[in-house]
Design an enzyme around this catalytic site. Structure first.
Site, short mmCIF file in Angstrom:
data_model
loop_
_atom_site.label_atom_id
_atom_site.label_comp_id
_atom_site.label_asym_id
_atom_site.label_seq_id
_atom_site.Cartn_x
_atom_site.Cartn_y
_atom_site.Cartn_z
N CYS A 87 0.87 -1.11 -0.41
CA CYS A 87 0.32 -0.05 -0.54
C CYS A 87 1.25 1.47 -0.34
CB CYS A 87 -1.28 -0.40 0.90
SG CYS A 87 -2.22 0.98 1.21
N HIS A 204 -3.32 -5.60 1.03
CA HIS A 204 -3.18 -6.41 2.73
C HIS A 204 -2.78 -7.14 2.63
CE1 HIS A 204 -1.90 -2.15 3.43
NE2 HIS A 204 -3.37 -1.86 3.27
N GLU A 206 -1.32 -8.91 4.59
CA GLU A 206 -0.73 -8.88 6.47
C GLU A 206 -1.65 -9.39 6.96
OE1 GLU A 206 -0.92 -4.71 5.95
OE2 GLU A 206 -1.22 -6.99 4.74
#
EC number: 6.3.5.3
Length: 233
Positions: A87, A204, A206
């Site tokens: 990002c 994302h 994660e």
């Protein structure tokens, strides 16, 4: 896997990233402040996380790209070290010259925060070996400036060299305008550097590594990195 997660003023995803790295590798990530001039000794993965570094003033990532720690990151990458930017991290890598192109305002000029589908274009890289080529994964996005743009020759070169690793798609893996959430050139969600050791991506991964989140599709990226680094050790 010894990871270093960079921290800039305004970054807000560093803890999410550190948690994902520990869940997959079992090791705590070092949190590296932007004013540092060196990376921790033995670092084998640098991660530039998401957020709004310096409030996105000037351009997203423009100020962070000039932070002292980025000189160390550029040297690390030049020496073949693995770098992941997610990002705002992707924006910082582009502003730093580690990746080509730029991230522009989303085509519809609105902030997008939702799950999206990505097609894994190849699985012979450290950043994709945890998946199958052509696999469709679901991960979240949260950005207002995720529209990847580059001149026509650069996009053709990225395509021709197989440097587009992740692409926005439908749940069935179809690529097209209706599945391109932000207007990115060629539906690009993630690209890798010429040497293949620097990845920038807008979604994302994660945030999709734990069952409690309802999806663990992001785990493959980190597991693949851990496997690659374990073999290289």
């Amino acid at each position: 896997m010894k990871s270093a997660v960079l921290v800039f003023p305004g970054i807000n995803r560093e803890r999410d990233m550190a948690r994902a790295l520990k869940l997959v590798s079992g090791n705590d990530a070092a949190m590296v402040w932007h004013a540092e001039t060196e990376l921790p000794k033995g670092t084998d993965l640098v991660v530039v996380p998401g957020g709004f570094s310096y409030g996105d003033y000037l351009r997203c990532g423009a100020i962070a790209a000039r932070a002292p720690v980025m000189d160390a990151v550029r040297k690390f990458a030049a020496d073949g070290g693995l770098v992941l930017g997610v990002c705002n991290g992707f924006q910082i890598l582009c502003e730093s010259g580690l990746l080509p192109g730029v991230l522009m305002r989303n085509a519809r000029l609105k902030f997008i925060c939702r799950d999206v589908h990505l097609r894994v274009e190849r699985n012979d890289t450290p950043f994709t070996q945890g998946y199958k080529a052509g696999q469709v994964i679901k991960v979240p996005v949260a950005h207002g400036e995720g529209n990847y743009e580059a001149d026509e020759d650069t996009v053709k070169r990225l395509e021709g060299d197989g440097r587009v690793l992740y692409r926005y798609c439908s749940p069935e893996g179809e690529v097209g305008e209706s599945h391109n959430i932000n207007g990115a050139a060629a539906s690009i969600a993630g690209i890798v550097s010429e040497r293949g050791n620097v990845l920038g991506m807008m979604p994302h991964p994660e945030n999709h590594v734990e069952d409690i989140m309802g999806c663990t599709d992001g785990r493959g990226l980190f597991a693949g990195l851990a496997q690659h680094l374990a073999k290289a050790a």
